[in-house]
Design an enzyme around this catalytic site. Structure first.
Site, PDB file in Angstrom:
ATOM      1  N   SER A 143       0.639  -1.035  -0.208  1.00 48.15           N
ATOM      2  CA  SER A 143      -0.220   0.407  -0.370  1.00 48.15           C
ATOM      3  C   SER A 143       1.179   1.376  -0.320  1.00 48.15           C
ATOM      4  O   SER A 143       1.880   0.935   0.326  1.00 48.15           O
ATOM      5  CB  SER A 143      -1.027  -0.079   1.315  1.00 48.15           C
ATOM      6  OG  SER A 143      -1.467   0.852   1.213  1.00 48.15           O
ATOM      7  N   TYR A 156      -2.425  -1.378  10.165  1.00 45.71           N
ATOM      8  CA  TYR A 156      -2.746  -1.638   8.806  1.00 45.71           C
ATOM      9  C   TYR A 156      -0.548  -0.826   8.258  1.00 45.71           C
ATOM     10  O   TYR A 156      -0.289  -1.631   7.730  1.00 45.71           O
ATOM     11  CB  TYR A 156      -3.249  -0.335   8.413  1.00 45.71           C
ATOM     12  CG  TYR A 156      -3.468  -1.041   6.572  1.00 45.71           C
ATOM     13  CD1 TYR A 156      -4.230  -1.494   6.554  1.00 45.71           C
ATOM     14  CD2 TYR A 156      -3.028  -0.261   5.508  1.00 45.71           C
ATOM     15  CE1 TYR A 156      -4.346  -2.237   4.911  1.00 45.71           C
ATOM     16  CE2 TYR A 156      -3.094  -0.159   4.122  1.00 45.71           C
ATOM     17  CZ  TYR A 156      -4.001  -0.970   3.989  1.00 45.71           C
ATOM     18  OH  TYR A 156      -3.687  -1.244   2.748  1.00 45.71           O
TER      19      TYR A 156
HETATM   20  P1  NAD Z   1     -11.527  -5.435  -0.851  1.00 48.16           P
HETATM   21  O1  NAD Z   1     -12.425  -5.493   0.144  1.00 48.16           O
HETATM   22  O2  NAD Z   1     -12.592  -4.776  -2.065  1.00 48.16           O
HETATM   23  O3  NAD Z   1     -11.070  -6.420  -1.205  1.00 48.16           O
HETATM   24  C1  NAD Z   1     -10.146  -7.179  -0.439  1.00 48.16           C
HETATM   25  C2  NAD Z   1     -11.068  -8.307  -0.344  1.00 48.16           C
HETATM   26  O4  NAD Z   1      -9.898  -9.974   0.408  1.00 48.16           O
HETATM   27  C3  NAD Z   1     -12.175  -8.784  -0.019  1.00 48.16           C
HETATM   28  O5  NAD Z   1     -12.951  -9.872  -1.406  1.00 48.16           O
HETATM   29  C4  NAD Z   1     -12.287  -9.295   1.228  1.00 48.16           C
HETATM   30  O6  NAD Z   1     -13.063 -10.980   1.016  1.00 48.16           O
HETATM   31  C5  NAD Z   1     -10.446 -10.430   0.610  1.00 48.16           C
HETATM   32  N1  NAD Z   1     -10.394 -10.729   2.043  1.00 48.16           N
HETATM   33  C6  NAD Z   1     -10.725 -10.364   3.326  1.00 48.16           C
HETATM   34  N2  NAD Z   1     -10.179 -11.536   3.913  1.00 48.16           N
HETATM   35  C7  NAD Z   1      -9.704 -12.450   3.815  1.00 48.16           C
HETATM   36  C8  NAD Z   1      -9.020 -13.663   4.089  1.00 48.16           C
HETATM   37  N3  NAD Z   1      -8.790 -14.005   4.865  1.00 48.16           N
HETATM   38  N4  NAD Z   1      -8.791 -14.807   2.997  1.00 48.16           N
HETATM   39  C9  NAD Z   1      -8.663 -14.286   2.195  1.00 48.16           C
HETATM   40  N5  NAD Z   1      -9.508 -13.298   1.277  1.00 48.16           N
HETATM   41  C10 NAD Z   1      -9.936 -12.451   2.032  1.00 48.16           C
HETATM   42  O7  NAD Z   1     -10.756  -4.851  -1.041  1.00 48.16           O
HETATM   43  P2  NAD Z   1      -9.381  -3.847  -2.535  1.00 48.16           P
HETATM   44  O8  NAD Z   1      -9.617  -2.564  -1.839  1.00 48.16           O
HETATM   45  O9  NAD Z   1      -9.582  -4.605  -2.970  1.00 48.16           O
HETATM   46  O10 NAD Z   1      -7.764  -4.434  -2.291  1.00 48.16           O
HETATM   47  C11 NAD Z   1      -7.233  -5.116  -2.615  1.00 48.16           C
HETATM   48  C12 NAD Z   1      -5.311  -5.691  -2.102  1.00 48.16           C
HETATM   49  O11 NAD Z   1      -5.376  -3.781  -2.442  1.00 48.16           O
HETATM   50  C13 NAD Z   1      -5.755  -5.298  -0.455  1.00 48.16           C
HETATM   51  O12 NAD Z   1      -4.333  -5.934   0.205  1.00 48.16           O
HETATM   52  C14 NAD Z   1      -5.617  -3.801  -0.036  1.00 48.16           C
HETATM   53  O13 NAD Z   1      -4.679  -3.260   1.569  1.00 48.16           O
HETATM   54  C15 NAD Z   1      -5.023  -3.417  -0.431  1.00 48.16           C
HETATM   55  N6  NAD Z   1      -4.669  -1.722  -0.864  1.00 48.16           N
HETATM   56  C16 NAD Z   1      -6.473  -1.494  -0.850  1.00 48.16           C
HETATM   57  C17 NAD Z   1      -6.324   0.278  -1.465  1.00 48.16           C
HETATM   58  C18 NAD Z   1      -7.708   0.970  -1.716  1.00 48.16           C
HETATM   59  O14 NAD Z   1      -7.331   2.570  -1.649  1.00 48.16           O
HETATM   60  N7  NAD Z   1      -8.413   0.399  -1.826  1.00 48.16           N
HETATM   61  C19 NAD Z   1      -4.318   1.092  -0.898  1.00 48.16           C
HETATM   62  C20 NAD Z   1      -3.598   0.348  -0.742  1.00 48.16           C
HETATM   63  C21 NAD Z   1      -3.973  -1.227  -0.871  1.00 48.16           C
END
Ligand code: NAD
Length: 274
Positions: A143, A156
């Site tokens: 991130s 986080y």
């Molecule tokens: P999201 O919540 O839409 O997707 C995350 C997915 O992970 C969900 O479908 C959830 O069901 C699944 N999940 C949660 N716990 C789990 C587990 N124990 N085992 C398997 N699956 C599990 O969020 P996103 O934004 O798509 O996040 C994806 C990645 O991107 C994450 O690692 C997040 O930290 C990272 N990220 C997101 C952002 C943002 O702004 N959205 C920014 C930086 C990093």
């Protein structure tokens, strides 16, 4: 890796958000796809989208990335079904918002179990297959908060800095050992997904206000655009992929300020955070 055509790509947390968009993007580019999530309904929707995008083979499993034994069984089954694995994207992740004083050991272990140990396990279990493929790639989703710390994000931040340290050392080891495996650490800024709503907050946090701030002001890029930036980064074997203007600007501003960025963030956050 010059193309994803005919490559086997594994993506965790593909039931929504960035993981889903990545699954669709790699399918569009000719990959065979193995996706997983704990959210089976979301995963089923992703399967349909991936098929529409033209994937010739899709495998979908319920997998909790913090369950090490289940992950090992899953990796072996994927490798057996497809006969090879080229790319693993350790994407599944969760958030935890609240000041450290209010955070329990259980909450800290929960987030590390998914965001850090999930990434380590996914890498450990798939790495032998990636090496054996002769053309492999590990993609770990950290991130912007794996580069810059924020108040209310200590858990986080810890998990995402850990992903970065782990992933950067792994890339160096693949180079030292001459393995045919690229390694990319991805640092998205705000991407429009449900991550804030899906995350945990401590009692003192105004959850709806935090979610609204994230969804209306901070999350500027679509998951589809993020997925395309990430895939381009994989194909260029970039060590680090920053996703979004916010990620570029904040990372570079923090670099210019050195450790003084922490004082600037603390002052600014009093004005911005609910
Ligand atoms: P999201 O919540 O839409 O997707 C995350 C997915 O992970 C969900 O479908 C959830 O069901 C699944 N999940 C949660 N716990 C789990 C587990 N124990 N085992 C398997 N699956 C599990 O969020 P996103 O934004 O798509 O996040 C994806 C990645 O991107 C994450 O690692 C997040 O930290 C990272 N990220 C997101 C952002 C943002 O702004 N959205 C920014 C930086 C990093």
């Amino acid at each position: 890796m010059k193309t994803l055509n005919d490559k086997v790509v594994v993506i965790t947390g593909a039931g929504s958000g960035i993981g889903r968009a990545l699954a669709v993007e790699v399918a569009r580019r000719g990959a065979l796809v193995a996706i997983s999530d704990i959210d089976e309904a979301g995963l089923a929707e992703t399967v349909e989208l991936v098929k529409e995008a033209g994937a010739s083979e899709v495998r979908a499993d319920r997998l909790d990335v913090s369950d090490r034994a289940a992950f090992a069984t899953y990796a072996a089954a994927v490798a057996e079904q497809f006969g090879r694995v080229n790319v693993v994207v350790n994407n599944a992740g969760v958030t935890m918002t609240g000041h450290f004083e209010e955070i329990s050991y259980d909450d800290f272990e929960w987030i590390m179990g998914i965001n850090f140990w999930g990434v380590v396990t996914g890498t450990k279990e798939f790495l032998p297959h990636l090496i054996a493929s002769g053309d492999g790639h590990v993609v770990n989703i950290s991130s912007l908060f794996g580069l810059v710390s924020m108040p209310g994000q200590s858990t986080y931040n810890a998990s995402k800095y850990a992903v970065r340290g782990f992933t950067e050392a792994l890339r160096e080891e693949m180079l030292v050992d001459g393995h045919p495996v690229g390694v990319t650490c991805v640092h998205p800024g705000g991407i429009r997904t449900g991550i804030s709503r899906n995350g945990r907050k401590t009692e003192g946090v105004d959850g709806p206000a935090v979610d609204e701030l994230f969804e209306k002001k901070l999350a500027r890029m679509s998951p589809e655009k993020a997925a395309s930036v990430i895939v381009d980064g994989i194909l260029k074997n970039r060590a680090r992929v920053l996703v979004g203007l916010d990620a570029h600007l904040i990372h570079h501003a923090a670099k210019l300020l050195g450790s003084r960025y922490q004082d600037v963030v603390a002052r600014g956050s009093r004005r911005v955070l609910p």
